[in-house]
Design a protein around this motif. Structure first.
Motif, PDB file in Angstrom:
ATOM      1  N   LYS A   1      -1.554   7.584 -12.359  1.00  0.00           N
ATOM      2  CA  LYS A   1      -2.150   6.915 -12.015  1.00  0.00           C
ATOM      3  C   LYS A   1      -2.478   6.741 -10.459  1.00  0.00           C
ATOM      4  CE  LYS A   1       1.298   4.159 -14.275  1.00  0.00           C
ATOM      5  NZ  LYS A   1       1.455   3.217 -15.018  1.00  0.00           N
ATOM      6  N   THR A   2      -3.813   7.516 -10.035  1.00  0.00           N
ATOM      7  CA  THR A   2      -3.788   6.862  -8.980  1.00  0.00           C
ATOM      8  C   THR A   2      -3.868   4.814  -8.757  1.00  0.00           C
ATOM      9  OG1 THR A   2      -4.833   8.760  -8.671  1.00  0.00           O
ATOM     10  CG2 THR A   2      -5.228   7.675  -6.698  1.00  0.00           C
ATOM     11  N   LEU A   3      -4.089   4.580  -7.606  1.00  0.00           N
ATOM     12  CA  LEU A   3      -3.701   2.571  -6.833  1.00  0.00           C
ATOM     13  C   LEU A   3      -5.416   2.952  -6.349  1.00  0.00           C
ATOM     14  CD1 LEU A   3      -2.294   0.432  -6.794  1.00  0.00           C
ATOM     15  CD2 LEU A   3      -2.299   1.624  -4.726  1.00  0.00           C
ATOM     16  N   THR A   4      -5.874   1.728  -7.312  1.00  0.00           N
ATOM     17  CA  THR A   4      -7.509   1.577  -6.822  1.00  0.00           C
ATOM     18  C   THR A   4      -7.583   0.423  -6.543  1.00  0.00           C
ATOM     19  OG1 THR A   4      -7.890   1.421  -9.057  1.00  0.00           O
ATOM     20  CG2 THR A   4      -7.997   3.762  -8.364  1.00  0.00           C
ATOM     21  N   HIS A   5      -6.721  -0.111  -6.870  1.00  0.00           N
ATOM     22  CA  HIS A   5      -6.426  -1.508  -6.473  1.00  0.00           C
ATOM     23  C   HIS A   5      -6.551  -2.111  -5.182  1.00  0.00           C
ATOM     24  CE1 HIS A   5      -6.149  -2.077 -10.852  1.00  0.00           C
ATOM     25  NE2 HIS A   5      -5.247  -2.151 -10.827  1.00  0.00           N
ATOM     26  N   LYS A   6      -7.885  -1.952  -4.449  1.00  0.00           N
ATOM     27  CA  LYS A   6      -7.423  -2.597  -3.198  1.00  0.00           C
ATOM     28  C   LYS A   6      -7.423  -4.141  -2.643  1.00  0.00           C
ATOM     29  CE  LYS A   6     -10.132   1.007  -2.748  1.00  0.00           C
ATOM     30  NZ  LYS A   6      -9.775   2.286  -2.476  1.00  0.00           N
ATOM     31  N   SER A   7      -7.051  -4.047  -3.545  1.00  0.00           N
ATOM     32  CA  SER A   7      -6.829  -5.968  -3.304  1.00  0.00           C
ATOM     33  C   SER A   7      -5.117  -5.787  -3.043  1.00  0.00           C
ATOM     34  CB  SER A   7      -6.630  -7.254  -4.317  1.00  0.00           C
ATOM     35  OG  SER A   7      -6.173  -6.986  -5.148  1.00  0.00           O
TER      36      SER A   7
ATOM     37  N   THR B   1       6.782  -1.318   4.838  1.00  0.00           N
ATOM     38  CA  THR B   1       6.594  -0.576   4.593  1.00  0.00           C
ATOM     39  C   THR B   1       5.698  -0.765   3.050  1.00  0.00           C
ATOM     40  OG1 THR B   1       7.447   1.287   5.359  1.00  0.00           O
ATOM     41  CG2 THR B   1       6.776   2.089   4.010  1.00  0.00           C
ATOM     42  N   ILE B   2       6.724  -1.551   2.720  1.00  0.00           N
ATOM     43  CA  ILE B   2       6.047  -2.005   0.704  1.00  0.00           C
ATOM     44  C   ILE B   2       5.426  -2.770   1.485  1.00  0.00           C
ATOM     45  CG2 ILE B   2       7.299  -3.620  -0.920  1.00  0.00           C
ATOM     46  CD1 ILE B   2       9.963  -2.589  -0.641  1.00  0.00           C
ATOM     47  N   ASN B   3       5.039  -3.947   2.060  1.00  0.00           N
ATOM     48  CA  ASN B   3       3.825  -4.574   2.340  1.00  0.00           C
ATOM     49  C   ASN B   3       2.612  -4.046   3.055  1.00  0.00           C
ATOM     50  OD1 ASN B   3       3.243  -6.996   3.171  1.00  0.00           O
ATOM     51  ND2 ASN B   3       3.611  -7.657   5.262  1.00  0.00           N
ATOM     52  N   SER B   4       2.554  -3.017   3.120  1.00  0.00           N
ATOM     53  CA  SER B   4       1.686  -1.850   3.825  1.00  0.00           C
ATOM     54  C   SER B   4       1.063  -1.192   2.575  1.00  0.00           C
ATOM     55  CB  SER B   4       2.317  -0.664   4.557  1.00  0.00           C
ATOM     56  OG  SER B   4       2.485  -1.229   5.649  1.00  0.00           O
ATOM     57  N   ILE B   5       1.938  -1.551   1.449  1.00  0.00           N
ATOM     58  CA  ILE B   5       0.731  -0.817  -0.127  1.00  0.00           C
ATOM     59  C   ILE B   5       0.661  -2.293  -0.721  1.00  0.00           C
ATOM     60  CG2 ILE B   5       1.804  -0.286  -2.344  1.00  0.00           C
ATOM     61  CD1 ILE B   5       4.031   1.529  -0.389  1.00  0.00           C
ATOM     62  N   CYS B   6       1.678  -3.481  -0.966  1.00  0.00           N
ATOM     63  CA  CYS B   6       1.301  -4.760  -1.687  1.00  0.00           C
ATOM     64  C   CYS B   6       1.519  -5.582  -0.296  1.00  0.00           C
ATOM     65  CB  CYS B   6       3.007  -4.941  -2.462  1.00  0.00           C
ATOM     66  SG  CYS B   6       3.342  -3.632  -4.154  1.00  0.00           S
ATOM     67  N   SER B   7      -0.011  -6.791  -0.795  1.00  0.00           N
ATOM     68  CA  SER B   7       0.547  -8.010  -0.326  1.00  0.00           C
ATOM     69  C   SER B   7       1.508  -8.611  -0.245  1.00  0.00           C
ATOM     70  CB  SER B   7      -0.818  -8.373  -0.569  1.00  0.00           C
ATOM     71  OG  SER B   7      -1.793  -7.732   0.593  1.00  0.00           O
ATOM     72  N   LEU B   8       2.402  -8.821   0.685  1.00  0.00           N
ATOM     73  CA  LEU B   8       3.803 -10.126   0.761  1.00  0.00           C
ATOM     74  C   LEU B   8       3.080 -10.893   1.014  1.00  0.00           C
ATOM     75  CD1 LEU B   8       6.172  -7.105   0.252  1.00  0.00           C
ATOM     76  CD2 LEU B   8       5.513  -7.917  -1.223  1.00  0.00           C
ATOM     77  N   GLU B   9       4.440 -12.018   0.605  1.00  0.00           N
ATOM     78  CA  GLU B   9       4.843 -13.464   1.215  1.00  0.00           C
ATOM     79  C   GLU B   9       5.820 -13.324   1.893  1.00  0.00           C
ATOM     80  OE1 GLU B   9       3.350 -16.850  -1.653  1.00  0.00           O
ATOM     81  OE2 GLU B   9       2.667 -15.698  -2.722  1.00  0.00           O
ATOM     82  N   ILE B  10       5.786 -13.852   3.509  1.00  0.00           N
ATOM     83  CA  ILE B  10       6.707 -13.683   3.707  1.00  0.00           C
ATOM     84  C   ILE B  10       7.489 -14.758   3.197  1.00  0.00           C
ATOM     85  CG2 ILE B  10       7.621 -15.092   6.501  1.00  0.00           C
ATOM     86  CD1 ILE B  10       6.860 -12.335   5.784  1.00  0.00           C
ATOM     87  N   ASP B  11       9.345 -15.104   3.337  1.00  0.00           N
ATOM     88  CA  ASP B  11      10.120 -16.244   3.147  1.00  0.00           C
ATOM     89  C   ASP B  11       9.758 -17.507   3.691  1.00  0.00           C
ATOM     90  OD1 ASP B  11      11.732 -18.177   2.044  1.00  0.00           O
ATOM     91  OD2 ASP B  11      12.938 -16.255   2.260  1.00  0.00           O
ATOM     92  N   ASP B  12       8.873 -18.475   3.694  1.00  0.00           N
ATOM     93  CA  ASP B  12       9.100 -19.451   4.621  1.00  0.00           C
ATOM     94  C   ASP B  12       9.168 -20.682   4.148  1.00  0.00           C
ATOM     95  OD1 ASP B  12       8.367 -20.471   2.293  1.00  0.00           O
ATOM     96  OD2 ASP B  12       5.860 -20.576   2.605  1.00  0.00           O
TER      97      ASP B  12
END
Length: 517
Positions: free
Chosen positions: A3-9, A153-164
């Motif tokens: 499986k290749t990551l293709t979900h640009k979001s 680095t994970i945030n560069s792969i998945c868009s993460l949320e900052i703990d607010d």
């Protein structure tokens, strides 16, 4: 099917433009655009790794194992990573993962282990003895687990949320955090991203980290035999490393660097000895004066590195992309000294030894307030909450198996968070090794009565040096007035009383200060 990551979001455009130097990512999909990365499939995941990162693997009909980093054997010093891993895997009887983890205890190194059990169709991940090879992990909204060298680095792969949350915002914006810049427990500044701590393994099916150590009672041993065993181990680890890399050992005025110097006796003719001279150090500073004096007596050369005050704007910007909260002050000497003089050397240091040479020697860990004070995060609610949970969850286990809570706190909090972060920072320039970073060695050193391993009066360490190279004791160790005073108080047995009074007073003052702010 791959499986290749293709979900640009899910992926940021900058990922293909950034070089995550000597890092890895571990994903349930293949990533094709990481700069200078290779990949291996293990189980249902892909381990993608920078081409300057050491990797070795082993597999048979029952399981597969991949090692990221280096391991060293103190008995068979000619063994390389592949030989060590093959020996471990051929010894393993394939009963339980906990049995496999224990086979790594005799080895030193900075590494991560990825183990795929084919029968269980499950992957486990665990670190070296003290977690000096950082690993962060995150479970996505669709229940997929991703791990990497850094939270950013994970945030560069998945868009993460900052703990607010208010507690998190207050903590990460505090002067205490801005000064220290180390995470608390297994938390990060991102929601749902955790750090894999030492003494835990990550179960991918359960998406949980599970404590596996301690698992048996710490046995007591006499100081003389322990010193001889420890001396053999430290010397063996250093000898093993010297057969793979050019070696550089910093020599300061402290106990750890003196032990490493003594352990390097047989390879001293091909070892590079140095010391950092910070901008506020004079030639008479104990970390300059005494190492220089000692090495002259031993017929060796001490190289003194003058540390610059600033790094370039380019380096500053790049570090922020690939490291979580980089401590830019550390790079002042890494770029100016290490990069200029010893960029291709393996740099040894005595970090993590403080677990055994009791950093918090006479301190009783009574509650989360004391822990937060010791960790320099006093009355920070974010820190207090996690320290309380750590103490409540683990103190019964420590008591059951005869481990001091204060030693385990330094092991799982300071060595993991502070030393692991320092290794990640140093690795950009040169790899580092802590010869004390072996679970067997740590247990061996911790087995003697605490009176022999006091912070400023470590009789055990003196005996280790005498065993290895007695002439290394000809120059004073930690000769400053403060450390001499502590040593005297420990010898006459009043230091514990002083520490209790001091901490109680400081906690009261910190509480008053926190209310005012």
């Amino acid at each position: 099917m791959e499986k290749t990551l293709t979900h640009k979001s899910q992926i940021k455009k900058s990922i293909s433009e950034t070089e995550f130097l000597k890092q890895f990512v571990f994903t349930p999909f293949k990533i094709d655009d990481l700069k200078n990365f290779n990949s291996k499939k293990i189980g249902n995941h892909y381990l993608s790794f920078h081409d300057k990162l050491n990797i070795c693997d082993f597999q048979n009909d029952s399981f597969e194992c991949i090692i990221v980093g280096d391991l060293y054997d103190y008995q068979y010093t000619d063994f390389d990573n592949e030989h060590i891993l093959e020996n471990i895997c051929r010894t393993y009887l394939h009963k339980e993962i906990f049995d496999f983890v224990q086979l790594f205890e005799k080895y030193c190194g900075s590494y991560l282990v990825f183990f795929y059990d084919k029968e269980l169709d499950n992957t486990f991940v665990f670190t070296d003895a003290t977690g000096t090879r950082e690993c962060y992990y995150h479970t996505t909204d669709n229940n997929q687990l991703i791990a990497a060298s850094q939270a950013v680095t994970i945030n560069s792969i998945c868009s993460l949320e900052i703990d607010d949350s208010e507690e998190a915002k207050s903590f990460f914006n505090s002067k205490a955090f801005q000064k220290r810049m180390t995470f608390v427990a297994d938390t990060t500044n991102f929601k749902g991203v955790k750090r894999l701590k030492p003494n835990y393994l990550l179960d991918l099916n359960k998406k949980l980290s599970i404590r596996y150590f301690p698992y048996e009672k710490l046995q007591r041993s006499d100081v003389d035999s322990t010193a001889k065993i420890a001396a053999e181990m430290i010397k063996g680890y250093i000898t093993s490393a010297s057969k793979r890399y050019k070696m550089a050992i910093p020599v300061s005025g402290g106990w750890e660097s003196r032990v490493l110097l003594a352990a390097s006796k047989d390879i001293s003719d091909k070892t590079y000895y140095f010391v950092y001279k910070h901008s506020n150090y004079s030639d008479n500073h104990p970390d300059i004066k005494y190492p220089k004096m000692l090495l002259e007596q031993l017929g060796l050369t001490l190289h003194i590195f003058e540390c610059s005050k600033n790094i370039s704007e380019e380096h500053h910007n790049n570090l922020g992309k690939i490291l979580s909260f980089p401590r830019f002050s550390n790079f002042n000497y890494l770029f100016s000294a290490v990069n200029q003089h010893i960029p291709n050397y393996l740099i040894l240091n005595g970090n993590v030894s403080e677990i055994c040479r009791m950093q918090w020697d006479e301190i009783k860990i009574k509650d989360e307030y004391r822990i937060a004070f010791l960790e320099n995060y006093p009355y920070q609610q974010f820190a207090l909450k996690h320290y309380k949970k750590w103490l409540e969850d683990n103190n019964p286990t420590f008591e059951k198996y005869n481990y001091r809570a204060s030693d385990m706190l330094y092991w799982e909090e300071n060595s993991a968070n502070w030393v692991g972060k320092a290794n990640s920072e140093t690795r950009i320039i040169a790899d580092a090794l802590q010869p004390f970073n072996s679970k067997k060695l740590i247990k061996t050193l911790m087995s003697v009565d605490k009176k022999y391993r006091q912070k400023q009066h470590p009789i055990l360490y003196k005996k280790i040096i005498e065993t290895l190279w007695a002439e290394c004791l000809s120059v004073p160790i930690n000769p400053g007035f403060k450390k001499k005073t502590i040593r005297f108080m420990q010898i006459i047995g009043i230091y514990g009383i002083y520490r209790e009074l001091y901490i109680n007073l400081q906690l009261k003052l910190a509480k008053i200060k926190s209310k005012r702010s």
